[in-house]
Design a protein around this motif. Structure first.
Motif, mmCIF file in Angstrom:
data_model
loop_
_atom_site.group_PDB
_atom_site.id
_atom_site.type_symbol
_atom_site.label_atom_id
_atom_site.label_comp_id
_atom_site.label_asym_id
_atom_site.label_seq_id
_atom_site.Cartn_x
_atom_site.Cartn_y
_atom_site.Cartn_z
ATOM 1 N N ALA A 2 0.869 -1.192 0.062
ATOM 2 C CA ALA A 2 -0.094 0.062 -0.034
ATOM 3 C C ALA A 2 0.925 1.319 -0.098
ATOM 4 O O ALA A 2 1.890 1.053 0.601
ATOM 5 N N GLU A 3 0.235 2.252 -0.595
ATOM 6 C CA GLU A 3 0.985 3.727 -0.572
ATOM 7 C C GLU A 3 1.111 4.194 0.671
ATOM 8 O O GLU A 3 0.534 3.861 1.827
ATOM 9 N N THR A 4 2.358 4.737 0.811
ATOM 10 C CA THR A 4 2.410 5.686 2.137
ATOM 11 C C THR A 4 1.773 7.208 1.900
ATOM 12 O O THR A 4 1.936 7.731 0.735
ATOM 13 N N LEU A 22 -7.400 4.773 6.902
ATOM 14 C CA LEU A 22 -6.432 4.539 6.174
ATOM 15 C C LEU A 22 -5.370 3.432 6.586
ATOM 16 O O LEU A 22 -4.959 2.167 6.292
ATOM 17 N N PHE A 27 -2.627 1.098 4.565
ATOM 18 C CA PHE A 27 -1.757 2.251 4.084
ATOM 19 C C PHE A 27 -0.832 2.726 5.329
ATOM 20 O O PHE A 27 -1.071 2.651 6.560
#
Length: 292
Positions: A2-4, A22, A27
């Motif tokens: 997952a994105e930061t 999130l 995330f």
């Protein structure tokens, strides 16, 4: 993986729900707040040096900007709206210059023209804000559009409608009704016939987290998908509290109050699937939480 996400306003009314959603979705989150907390960026985003310090330390390539001035009763007309617009654009400019590739910003239904077109408000409704708050948000949307286009980055602009949830100012509609019902006092609604879309911040947080897992871009409305009259919302709360006898419903809207102010959520549902939060569910959860 997952994105930061660099999340501003992470301790705010909406930001805290987005933060939790999130994390629950996997995330990695770099929260930003004014107060020192372990694992957070401490910053006053109206101070240029603080913005620069956050940008120098972040590893995120996605900026979710939820910070703004939202003092109840004051934010609509405050000159701080334009201060926040300028600081937000500067933060975005620095973020993109450092390699950021996606910005998600929180807008408002107050950007739209409040009169004119009937039916649910679509994203192509004319932009004609009637308040400094709406004007600054619409202006920031334009600013970010220009910045992201120049940097080849993605922009998702989320226009929020009416909200309720933990941390809400006690004078707002839902908490004021809950407080009256709990105290055995009259639960008054001035303009019970107005139709609005009220969503819990928990619902909004979940929608935002799911949207970050997509490539959605552009302007998009967020709401519950279950609009009701203000009188009906009050009845739901009174039924949850078991005190329908305390309802005091009037029908005296102000001259400029739109009779119906609800979002068209077709773009949202196309991106993440149909998401409807019934007030019976959302309000029960918030009311139960408030009594604990």
């Amino acid at each position: 993986m997952a994105e930061t996400v660099l999340l501003t306003g992470a301790s705010g009314f909406v930001g805290r729900a987005i933060h939790a959603a999130l994390l629950a979705s996997g995330f990695a989150v770099e929260p930003v707040g004014r107060t020192a907390r372990e694992g957070w960026h401490q910053a006053d985003l109206l101070v240029a040096a603080d913005r620069e310090r956050v940008l120098a330390r972040t590893r995120a390539r996605v900026l979710l900007h939820a910070a703004w001035y939202v003092e109840h009763g004051a934010f609509w007309a405050s000159p701080l709206n334009e201060v926040w617009r300028a600081a937000s654009a500067d933060l975005a400019r620095g973020f993109l210059a450092a390699g950021g590739r996606r910005i998600v910003g929180l807008g408002t239904c107050a950007e739209y023209a409040s009169q004119g077109q009937d039916g649910p408000w679509r994203e192509d409704r004319p932009i004609a804000p009637a308040t400094p708050y709406g004007t600054a948000k619409a202006g920031l949307h334009a600013d970010l559009g220009t910045l992201c286009a120049g940097a080849g980055a993605s922009l998702l602009w989320l226009r929020l409608f009416h909200l309720y949830g933990a941390g809400e100012h006690p004078a707002r509609l839902v908490p004021s009704l809950m407080r009256a019902l709990a105290a055995g006092a009259p639960a008054r609604v001035r303009a019970a016939g107005l139709v609005r879309d009220f969503a819990s911040t928990l619902h909004i947080g979940d929608c935002v987290a799911d949207l970050l897992g997509t490539r959605a871009e552009g302007a998009m409305n967020l709401g519950s998908g279950a609009p009701r009259s203000l009188g009906d919302l009050a009845r739901v709360l009174a039924q949850i509290a078991g005190r329908t006898d305390l309802l005091d419903l009037g029908n005296a809207p102000l001259p400029d109050d739109p009779a119906v102010m609800v979002p068209d959520l077709a773009r949202l549902h196309a991106a993440i699937g149909a998401r409807v939060e019934l007030p019976e569910d959302g309000l029960r959860q918030v009311f139960t939480y408030s009594q604990e």
